[in-house]
Design a protein around this motif. Sequence first.
Motif, PDB file in Angstrom:
ATOM      1  N   ARG A  21       0.702  -1.255   0.064  1.00 17.25           N
ATOM      2  CA  ARG A  21       0.027  -0.035   0.019  1.00 17.25           C
ATOM      3  C   ARG A  21       0.597   1.222   0.044  1.00 17.25           C
ATOM      4  N   GLN A  22       1.942   1.248   0.847  1.00 18.42           N
ATOM      5  CA  GLN A  22       2.549   2.230   1.020  1.00 18.42           C
ATOM      6  C   GLN A  22       3.634   2.650  -0.481  1.00 18.42           C
ATOM      7  N   LEU A  23       3.925   1.634  -1.006  1.00 14.43           N
ATOM      8  CA  LEU A  23       5.043   1.642  -2.097  1.00 14.43           C
ATOM      9  C   LEU A  23       3.943   2.129  -3.269  1.00 14.43           C
ATOM     10  N   ALA A  24       2.846   1.702  -3.378  1.00 14.96           N
ATOM     11  CA  ALA A  24       1.714   2.140  -4.476  1.00 14.96           C
ATOM     12  C   ALA A  24       1.722   3.504  -4.298  1.00 14.96           C
ATOM     13  N   ALA A  25       1.354   3.994  -2.964  1.00 19.08           N
ATOM     14  CA  ALA A  25       1.168   5.424  -2.885  1.00 19.08           C
ATOM     15  C   ALA A  25       2.440   6.235  -3.230  1.00 19.08           C
ATOM     16  N   LEU A  26       3.564   5.814  -3.132  1.00 18.23           N
ATOM     17  CA  LEU A  26       4.663   6.469  -3.616  1.00 18.23           C
ATOM     18  C   LEU A  26       5.021   6.378  -5.150  1.00 18.23           C
ATOM     19  N   ASN A  27       3.821   5.665  -5.954  1.00 19.40           N
ATOM     20  CA  ASN A  27       3.683   5.750  -7.276  1.00 19.40           C
ATOM     21  C   ASN A  27       4.482   4.550  -8.027  1.00 19.40           C
ATOM     22  N   TYR A  28       4.925   3.670  -7.086  1.00 22.63           N
ATOM     23  CA  TYR A  28       5.472   2.376  -7.725  1.00 22.63           C
ATOM     24  C   TYR A  28       4.514   1.353  -8.257  1.00 22.63           C
ATOM     25  N   THR A  29       4.756   0.858  -9.406  1.00 21.48           N
ATOM     26  CA  THR A  29       4.211  -0.519  -9.890  1.00 21.48           C
ATOM     27  C   THR A  29       4.304  -1.592  -9.025  1.00 21.48           C
ATOM     28  N   VAL A  30       3.326  -2.257  -8.235  1.00 21.36           N
ATOM     29  CA  VAL A  30       3.604  -3.107  -7.219  1.00 21.36           C
ATOM     30  C   VAL A  30       3.062  -4.447  -7.398  1.00 21.36           C
ATOM     31  N   TYR A  31       3.875  -5.352  -7.557  1.00 23.00           N
ATOM     32  CA  TYR A  31       3.493  -6.799  -7.691  1.00 23.00           C
ATOM     33  C   TYR A  31       3.177  -7.520  -6.520  1.00 23.00           C
ATOM     34  N   LEU A  32       2.124  -7.756  -6.101  1.00 25.18           N
ATOM     35  CA  LEU A  32       1.753  -8.395  -4.862  1.00 25.18           C
ATOM     36  C   LEU A  32       1.433  -9.843  -4.819  1.00 25.18           C
ATOM     37  N   GLY A  33       2.691 -10.366  -4.204  1.00 21.69           N
ATOM     38  CA  GLY A  33       2.668 -11.947  -4.182  1.00 21.69           C
ATOM     39  C   GLY A  33       2.003 -12.431  -3.221  1.00 21.69           C
ATOM     40  N   PRO A  55      -2.066  -8.365  -8.493  1.00 14.44           N
ATOM     41  CA  PRO A  55      -1.668  -9.654  -7.705  1.00 14.44           C
ATOM     42  C   PRO A  55      -0.809 -10.640  -8.405  1.00 14.44           C
ATOM     43  N   VAL A  56       0.001 -11.580  -7.991  1.00 17.01           N
ATOM     44  CA  VAL A  56       0.709 -12.520  -8.634  1.00 17.01           C
ATOM     45  C   VAL A  56       0.817 -13.696  -7.679  1.00 17.01           C
ATOM     46  N   MET A  57       0.778 -15.137  -8.199  1.00 17.49           N
ATOM     47  CA  MET A  57       1.174 -16.226  -7.441  1.00 17.49           C
ATOM     48  C   MET A  57       2.535 -16.256  -7.262  1.00 17.49           C
TER      49      MET A  57
END
Length: 240
Positions: A21-33, A55-57
């Motif tokens: 959540r915090q990295l997404a708020a810093l404008n990162y593209t986040v891969y949520l494992g 979201p990624v497996m």
Amino acid sequence: MQQKTAVISGANRGIGLEVARQLAALNYTVYLGSRNAEAGQKALSHFADTTQVYPVMLDLDNPSSFRALSALLNERHGHLDVLVNNAGVLLETDLTADSTSTIEPYILRRTMEVNFLGAVGLTNQLLPLLLKSDAPRIVNVSSNMGSLGMHAAGAPLPHTFAYNTSKTALNSYTIHLANAYKESGMKVNSAHPGWVKTDMGTQYAPLEVAEGALTIIRLATLPADGPTGRFFHMDEEIPW
């Protein structure tokens, strides 16, 4: 300028989810494992904006999931900026007992497989993409329970032998990896989030999840002159 990208293992709940959540708020593209697709999809409900959250497996028992993620990142971005090795298990249920002489071999082996070997396998798979980043950062989510210095000094820490040893091993990987890539500009550090209100930390923990994520976020976003090969809680360095 490259779009900043991040991978967080074990990110469908707890500290991992908050880091995402915090990295997404810093404008990162986040891969949520997460270990399964359903858990990852459910985690998206915690984001106000999901346009840069995927979201990624990511199953630390399944190296094929590492390879699939690497291929996806290479196709979409050609690089990776941040890897947070957050996924882990604590299988010793009695935190008041000393399990050193009573540990079940299965518990020890299973804990090491997830907390140490899984993190090493995932990181090594993603290293080529990290080395293509302008500022690669790796954060290994450890614990002060893995600090040999603190245990040797008699600090009042749980003697959960399997968990503690797995975090000590992860800290060793931090040091070796940081030394191996010191000249590349990569920053590799271990983070102790603190005792946090999560499923693992229980409701008795003093820190909220957002506070537990702070050390990880700091290390994931270090400037070029930031430390590497170190162990931190907030701004305080922890002995190995």
